[in-house]
Design a protein around this motif. Structure first.
Motif, PDB file in Angstrom:
ATOM      1  N   PHE A  97      -2.187 -11.497  -6.925  1.00 43.57           N
ATOM      2  CA  PHE A  97      -1.566 -10.233  -6.944  1.00 43.57           C
ATOM      3  C   PHE A  97      -2.507  -9.332  -6.045  1.00 43.57           C
ATOM      4  O   PHE A  97      -1.853  -8.429  -5.369  1.00 43.57           O
ATOM      5  CB  PHE A  97      -1.368  -9.771  -8.426  1.00 43.57           C
ATOM      6  N   ALA A  98      -3.770  -9.171  -6.685  1.00 44.76           N
ATOM      7  CA  ALA A  98      -4.590  -8.371  -5.718  1.00 44.76           C
ATOM      8  C   ALA A  98      -4.605  -8.480  -4.303  1.00 44.76           C
ATOM      9  O   ALA A  98      -4.754  -7.433  -3.431  1.00 44.76           O
ATOM     10  CB  ALA A  98      -6.155  -8.362  -6.389  1.00 44.76           C
ATOM     11  N   LEU A  99      -4.665  -9.617  -3.970  1.00 46.72           N
ATOM     12  CA  LEU A  99      -4.934 -10.101  -2.421  1.00 46.72           C
ATOM     13  C   LEU A  99      -3.583  -9.781  -1.952  1.00 46.72           C
ATOM     14  O   LEU A  99      -3.378  -8.960  -0.730  1.00 46.72           O
ATOM     15  CB  LEU A  99      -5.053 -11.579  -2.099  1.00 46.72           C
ATOM     16  N   ARG A 100      -2.302  -9.936  -2.263  1.00 47.68           N
ATOM     17  CA  ARG A 100      -0.977  -9.758  -1.917  1.00 47.68           C
ATOM     18  C   ARG A 100      -0.812  -8.079  -1.985  1.00 47.68           C
ATOM     19  O   ARG A 100      -0.453  -7.548  -0.786  1.00 47.68           O
ATOM     20  CB  ARG A 100       0.223 -10.059  -2.964  1.00 47.68           C
ATOM     21  N   LEU A 101      -1.465  -7.476  -2.830  1.00 48.98           N
ATOM     22  CA  LEU A 101      -1.287  -6.045  -2.669  1.00 48.98           C
ATOM     23  C   LEU A 101      -2.218  -5.278  -1.559  1.00 48.98           C
ATOM     24  O   LEU A 101      -1.630  -4.488  -0.878  1.00 48.98           O
ATOM     25  CB  LEU A 101      -1.915  -5.096  -4.083  1.00 48.98           C
ATOM     26  N   VAL A 102      -3.367  -5.972  -1.430  1.00 48.80           N
ATOM     27  CA  VAL A 102      -4.082  -5.325  -0.283  1.00 48.80           C
ATOM     28  C   VAL A 102      -3.714  -5.605   1.093  1.00 48.80           C
ATOM     29  O   VAL A 102      -3.602  -4.941   1.889  1.00 48.80           O
ATOM     30  CB  VAL A 102      -5.695  -5.739  -0.477  1.00 48.80           C
ATOM     31  N   ILE A 103      -3.197  -6.858   1.147  1.00 47.39           N
ATOM     32  CA  ILE A 103      -2.696  -7.207   2.554  1.00 47.39           C
ATOM     33  C   ILE A 103      -1.511  -6.740   2.816  1.00 47.39           C
ATOM     34  O   ILE A 103      -1.176  -6.339   3.940  1.00 47.39           O
ATOM     35  CB  ILE A 103      -2.319  -9.050   2.487  1.00 47.39           C
ATOM     36  N   THR A 104      -0.490  -6.616   1.828  1.00 48.55           N
ATOM     37  CA  THR A 104       0.878  -5.671   1.995  1.00 48.55           C
ATOM     38  C   THR A 104       0.460  -4.349   2.264  1.00 48.55           C
ATOM     39  O   THR A 104       1.125  -3.735   3.182  1.00 48.55           O
ATOM     40  CB  THR A 104       1.793  -5.760   0.665  1.00 48.55           C
ATOM     41  N   PHE A 105      -0.342  -3.641   1.644  1.00 50.84           N
ATOM     42  CA  PHE A 105      -0.797  -2.362   2.110  1.00 50.84           C
ATOM     43  C   PHE A 105      -1.151  -2.283   3.433  1.00 50.84           C
ATOM     44  O   PHE A 105      -0.684  -1.420   4.536  1.00 50.84           O
ATOM     45  CB  PHE A 105      -1.817  -1.850   1.257  1.00 50.84           C
ATOM     46  N   VAL A 106      -2.216  -3.106   4.016  1.00 54.54           N
ATOM     47  CA  VAL A 106      -2.553  -3.142   5.293  1.00 54.54           C
ATOM     48  C   VAL A 106      -1.434  -3.656   6.308  1.00 54.54           C
ATOM     49  O   VAL A 106      -1.249  -2.881   7.266  1.00 54.54           O
ATOM     50  CB  VAL A 106      -3.566  -4.250   5.595  1.00 54.54           C
ATOM     51  N   ILE A 107      -0.683  -4.591   6.095  1.00 51.20           N
ATOM     52  CA  ILE A 107       0.426  -4.769   7.013  1.00 51.20           C
ATOM     53  C   ILE A 107       1.438  -3.700   7.065  1.00 51.20           C
ATOM     54  O   ILE A 107       1.882  -3.333   8.069  1.00 51.20           O
ATOM     55  CB  ILE A 107       0.893  -6.123   6.468  1.00 51.20           C
ATOM     56  N   ASP A 108       1.651  -3.258   6.024  1.00 46.94           N
ATOM     57  CA  ASP A 108       2.717  -1.858   5.990  1.00 46.94           C
ATOM     58  C   ASP A 108       2.083  -0.780   6.723  1.00 46.94           C
ATOM     59  O   ASP A 108       3.019  -0.261   7.551  1.00 46.94           O
ATOM     60  CB  ASP A 108       2.817  -1.631   4.459  1.00 46.94           C
ATOM     61  N   ARG A 109       0.992  -0.497   6.623  1.00 45.85           N
ATOM     62  CA  ARG A 109       0.297   0.571   7.623  1.00 45.85           C
ATOM     63  C   ARG A 109       0.461   0.135   8.977  1.00 45.85           C
ATOM     64  O   ARG A 109       0.649   1.015   9.879  1.00 45.85           O
ATOM     65  CB  ARG A 109      -1.092   0.823   7.156  1.00 45.85           C
ATOM     66  N   ASP A 110       0.321  -1.136   9.359  1.00 46.79           N
ATOM     67  CA  ASP A 110       0.349  -1.532  10.535  1.00 46.79           C
ATOM     68  C   ASP A 110       1.500  -1.697  11.264  1.00 46.79           C
ATOM     69  O   ASP A 110       1.920  -1.278  12.438  1.00 46.79           O
ATOM     70  CB  ASP A 110      -0.304  -3.147  10.648  1.00 46.79           C
ATOM     71  N   ILE A 111       2.652  -1.947  10.393  1.00 47.73           N
ATOM     72  CA  ILE A 111       4.131  -1.916  10.754  1.00 47.73           C
ATOM     73  C   ILE A 111       4.410  -0.514  11.034  1.00 47.73           C
ATOM     74  O   ILE A 111       5.238  -0.012  11.851  1.00 47.73           O
ATOM     75  CB  ILE A 111       4.887  -2.683   9.734  1.00 47.73           C
ATOM     76  N   ASN A 112       4.106   0.479  10.071  1.00 48.96           N
ATOM     77  CA  ASN A 112       4.364   1.820  10.613  1.00 48.96           C
ATOM     78  C   ASN A 112       3.652   2.429  11.737  1.00 48.96           C
ATOM     79  O   ASN A 112       4.520   3.240  12.641  1.00 48.96           O
ATOM     80  CB  ASN A 112       3.849   2.817   9.332  1.00 48.96           C
ATOM     81  N   LEU A 113       2.503   1.870  11.943  1.00 48.13           N
ATOM     82  CA  LEU A 113       2.020   2.314  13.325  1.00 48.13           C
ATOM     83  C   LEU A 113       2.514   1.554  14.546  1.00 48.13           C
ATOM     84  O   LEU A 113       2.861   2.378  15.578  1.00 48.13           O
ATOM     85  CB  LEU A 113       0.473   1.970  13.361  1.00 48.13           C
TER      86      LEU A 113
END
Length: 120
Positions: A90-106
């Motif tokens: 869950f922690a890994l998914r949370l961190v990866i999702t956060f990073v990917i979501d930020r990347d997608i927005n950029l």
């Protein structure tokens, strides 16, 4: 009941693998199309952004199925070790999702800029 949960867990693992494989095949196909069919550099850049967004969203989806399988595993075999595994997943998914979501927005912002340049 355990049998049903085991089958559900296996199905989620299979979905995870299928998502990764299918998105890889589609991603390679899109990459080759961009590389060999687009002449305009702005169009190529736009295609690369769309490709990165697609791959990122596919990774998040596969992580969701993987987390579901880990949760079912914890339900089937409750233990501190299984709970630690789910917590880590869950922690890994949370961190990866956060990073990917930020990347997608950029990427979406940069994609809009290129689309505006193409219209002009």
């Amino acid at each position: 009941m355990k049998n049903i949960l085991n089958r559900g867990k296996q199905a989620l693992y299979i979905f995870t693998i299928l998502i990764i494989l299918l998105s890889s095949v589609v991603g390679i196909k899109k990459y080759l199309e961009i590389l060999f069919t687009m002449d305009n550099n702005d169009e190529k850049q736009l295609g690369y952004y769309e490709l990165r967004i697609f791959v990122s969203e596919s990774m998040v989806l596969s992580l969701t199925f993987l987390l579901g399988a880990e949760i079912i595993e914890t339900i089937i075999n409750p233990s501190i070790r299984a709970l630690a595994g789910v917590t880590l997943a869950f922690a890994l998914r949370l961190v990866i999702t956060f990073v990917i979501d930020r990347d997608i927005n950029l990427l979406n912002e940069e994609k809009k800029d290129i689309e505006i340049e193409l219209v002009d």
